[in-house]
Motif scaffolding. Structure first.
Motif, PDB file in Angstrom:
ATOM      1  N   THR A 387      13.737  59.561 -35.126  1.00  0.00           N
ATOM      2  CA  THR A 387      14.413  59.444 -35.488  1.00  0.00           C
ATOM      3  C   THR A 387      14.367  58.255 -37.167  1.00  0.00           C
ATOM      4  OG1 THR A 387      14.950  58.713 -32.967  1.00  0.00           O
ATOM      5  CG2 THR A 387      15.737  56.853 -34.630  1.00  0.00           C
ATOM      6  N   GLU A 391      16.982  58.877 -40.116  1.00  0.00           N
ATOM      7  CA  GLU A 391      17.678  57.103 -40.133  1.00  0.00           C
ATOM      8  C   GLU A 391      17.547  56.920 -41.945  1.00  0.00           C
ATOM      9  OE1 GLU A 391      18.096  54.722 -36.382  1.00  0.00           O
ATOM     10  OE2 GLU A 391      16.337  54.444 -38.081  1.00  0.00           O
ATOM     11  N   GLU A 397      21.642  58.908 -38.099  1.00  0.00           N
ATOM     12  CA  GLU A 397      21.498  59.097 -36.698  1.00  0.00           C
ATOM     13  C   GLU A 397      20.974  60.204 -36.365  1.00  0.00           C
ATOM     14  OE1 GLU A 397      19.861  56.459 -34.109  1.00  0.00           O
ATOM     15  OE2 GLU A 397      20.457  55.229 -35.702  1.00  0.00           O
TER      16      GLU A 397
END
Length: 748
Positions: A387, A391, A397
């Motif tokens: 993640t 990001e 996402e």
């Protein structure tokens, strides 16, 4: 301390048996962590514990109802004497009423190091040499209460017993069932094996002979690997080693690697390091000391690691404690422990535990070795890491498919943290972001370290990138930092490393030098293709002068139409890092007027102390630019030829002509007088239609190096007018002492 101990072991091995290039590099890298010689030594298991284990060592026997030949993947003998081992075996045979089972007939020939032909004779020899063709060895441990912290237990339906695990695996790990097999297990129904709950398989690919040391294929390794993969199992491979030197261990590693190419091997590549039955075989006979044996195992592992696979060491408890330094090796490689008991007392780290050779698994006839694999249960941690990469680097996402694929791969150890980062920065989505170097560095810090970089960190890496290395180069440095190692340790997964394939990333200083040359000579930053080309030359051993030559002689530089004066100024900046001085500049301009090429001048600069210091700062040699033209081989010859052009033809020589006449003199094909004759009687000279007076004046200049005096000139002109040939007059001048002196002044 572990790193210093292994560094000392490898350093000692270098002095005795020698480590191949890859192992030597590893020894060097380990030594860099500290040169202090370690004085403490991890003691083997205490004598009383060894004696207790040895007292229950049995020679395992298979009855005729079991599989005909049992795959024996076991460790070293306990420290019994040969007599004690023989007595123990005899007692066991008497108690059980049977001896070793006969070998099954081998119907598929086994190759020995690729040279022996497939035949019944070869198969028989291979069987005799197979270290796993006998009975069980000393992997067993008496049931006892261990003082090692433990709490969890697993019931194995394959053996009907429960097994107590080391407490270190209570949290953050999942336990996976696996087997290891060889051709001794016969034909295997892998779909049935998978249905029985087996997820991992370690498959023997080959072995080294017990006595003659030849390398043999396991005749079913291809069928077993493909069958296991087709059934959905994860697969690793092993070789039963009898290596006694580092060279042999590396040979075994390459033997394995050559045979698994093309297969999806995601579990470790293993060296099965153990003695034969009753402490027999060439490894036992070699009687290696513990440090030499450890260096042998390390040679296998580093070879495997350099090929991009995960290395692992298989051995039983006694081998790990007393014959190789398991407590040191486990800091670098995975350990596969063989210990047949319901609760092992081995205190070291291990990735897999072979807990029994008497397992029963659907799809396999007879007994099979059963293993627990301790796999980090870090899927959620992997999700957090993935993640953050999405990001920070992609500014979005993660999509569900990407998240699942990457997190699963990290959790199952088919990808490292570095692999995922490389995948993302190599994607078209990332490349389309077109981040500046500064933004890229800041995003890397956020992605890898979850923090903002300091300004000094940003400026440092921006400068590194500006010198021409790729973005992957900086990623590699950050991935291999201690800070990222701490991050991955917290997340419980491997940081991995970044493979750099471009020449510009192989040597940062060399790349920076090439970039400097581009800026000084072509007044621009280097393109990627140029960086890879010229850095590759430096890495291959070319000196700095050769790179200057290549750029100066390029079409791009020629198209800049620089004057000789501008060229000399550029060399001062590129090779001396300063502006030209008037005297020096004039000397080099005069040298160019003598007829040499720019390469000659480049080599003149290359021999200076100033250029040597610049190259030393970049870790390269100054070298000399390669000379390809005759005019650059001897400036005196070139000056003489150009003098002939000026005196006989009244002009400066052209490049092709100067090279031609220089090569004639240098080869000895003609004397300097003959060359001068060639100019005097050339078509170009004839086309000038000189009268006798002008012809005579030309010879005065060419052969005597001066203007004529009235009386002398009149005499020569008179001879010509009275019928003396011009050739005869030429030789009259050419054979004069004055012309001899002129020729000698050029060293000819």
């Amino acid at each position: 301390m572990k790193k210093r101990v292994l560094a000392c072991i490898l350093a000692a091995a270098l002095l005795t048996t020698g480590i191949p290039g890859g192992q030597a590099a590893m020894a060097q890298s380990l030594t860099e962590n500290g040169t202090e010689m370690a004085t403490e030594e991890v003691n083997p298991e205490n004598t009383s514990e060894e004696t207790e284990a040895a007292s229950v060592t049995e020679t395992e026997v298979q009855t005729s109802t079991e599989r005909e030949t049992e795959d024996v993947a076991e460790g070293s003998e306990s420290q019994l004497t040969v007599t004690e081992e023989t007595e123990a075996a005899e007692e066991t045979e008497a108690a059980e009423g049977t001896g070793k089972t006969e070998e099954t007939e081998e119907t598929e020939a086994v190759e020995k190091t690729g040279h022996l032909k497939a035949s019944g004779t070869v198969a028989e020899e291979a069987l005799e040499e197979d270290p796993q063709a006998g009975t069980s060895m000393s992997n067993e441990e008496p049931e006892s209460t261990s003082n090692i912290k433990s709490s969890s237990a697993t019931y194995s339906g394959y053996t009907g017993s429960s097994y107590i695990h080391n407490g270190r695996y209570d949290s953050g790990y999942k336990i996976v069932n696996g087997i290891d097999v060889s051709y001794h297990n016969g034909d295997i129904n892998w779909s049935a094996v998978k249905a029985a709950g087996i997820d991992y398989a370690l498959i023997r690919v080959g072995y080294r002979g017990m006595s003659n040391g030849g390398l043999f294929d396991d005749s079913k390794y291809r069928a077993n690997i493909q069958g296991a993969l087709n059934a959905g199992l994860r697969v690793g491979v092993y070789i039963f080693s009898q290596a006694t030197t580092q060279a042999e261990a590396a040979e075994e590693a390459n033997y394995l690697l050559n045979r698994i190419s093309g297969y999806n091997i995601t579990l470790p590549v293993v060296i099965d390091y153990e003695f034969g039955t009753n402490h027999s075989g060439r490894l036992a006979d070699a009687n290696l000391d513990i440090d030499t044996a450890t260096a042998v195992v390390n040679a296998f592992c580093t070879t495997v690691q350099s090929a991009g696979y995960t290395p692992m060491v298989y051995a039983n408890k006694t081998m790990l404690q007393s014959y190789i330094r398991g407590e040191i090796l486990d800091d670098y490689y995975k350990i596969w422990l063989a210990n047949y008991t319901t609760q092992t007392t081995y205190a070291g780290e291990y990735y897999a535990w072979q807990y029994s050779s008497k397992g029963g698994v659907s799809g396999i006839s007879g007994y099979v070795d059963c293993n627990f694999f301790y796999v980090r249960d870090n899927y959620q941690n992997a999700q957090l890491y993935v993640t953050r990469l999405y990001e920070s680097l992609l500014e979005r996402e993660p999509d569900a498919s990407g998240m699942n694929a990457y997190a699963t791969a990290i959790s199952e150890e088919t990808m490292t943290a570095a692999d995922v980062a490389v995948d993302i920065i190599s994607s078209s989505e990332f490349k389309n972001k077109n981040y500046t170097n500064e933004v890229y560095v800041r995003k890397l810090y956020a992605a890898l370290f979850a923090r903002s970089p300091q300004d000094s960190e940003v400026s440092n890496w921006v400068e590194v990138l500006s010198n021409g290395v790729s973005q992957k180069y900086v990623l590699k440095q950050l991935i291999e930092s201690s800070e990222f190692a701490t991050v991955c340790s917290y997340y419980m997964f491997s940081p991995g490393t970044v493979s750099l394939t471009e020449n510009r990333d192989q040597n940062y200083n060399a790349t920076a030098y090439v970039m400097r040359c581009y800026r000084k000579i072509l007044s621009r930053d280097a393109d990627v293709s140029g960086l890879n080309t010229w850095t590759g030359k430096l890495v291959a051993g070319n000196g700095g002068a050769e790179i200057v030559k290549d750029l100066v002689m390029s079409e791009e530089f020629r198209n800049l139409n620089k004057s000789d004066a501008e060229f000399v100024d550029i060399l001062y900046a590129a090779m001396l890092d300063r502006s030209s001085d008037e005297s020096g500049k004039n000397t080099w301009l005069s040298t160019l007027n003598d007829g040499v090429s720019y390469v000659y001048v480049i080599n003149g600069f290359a021999g200076s102390t100033e250029f040597g210091n610049i190259c030393s700062g970049y870790g390269i040699t100054p070298g000399q630019a390669e000379i390809t033209e005759a005019r650059d081989k001897n400036i005196k010859v070139t000056q003489y030829v150009n003098r002939c052009y000026e005196k006989a033809l009244g002009r400066t020589g052209e490049t092709d002509g100067i090279n031609y006449w220089c090569s004639i003199i240098l080869s000895g094909a003609q004397s300097p007088k003959d060359v001068a004759y060639g100019f005097v009687f050339s078509q170009e000279s004839e086309n000038q239609n000189r009268n006798n007076a002008d012809y005579t004046e030309m010879l005065y200049n060419l052969c005597l190096g001066r203007a004529s005096e009235a009386a002398g000139k009149a005499d020569w002109v008179g001879r010509l007018e009275q019928g003396t040939s011009r050739e005869e007059v030429y030789w009259g001048f050419a054979n004069s002492e004055e012309f001899e002196n002129i020729i000698a002044s050029y060293g000819l």
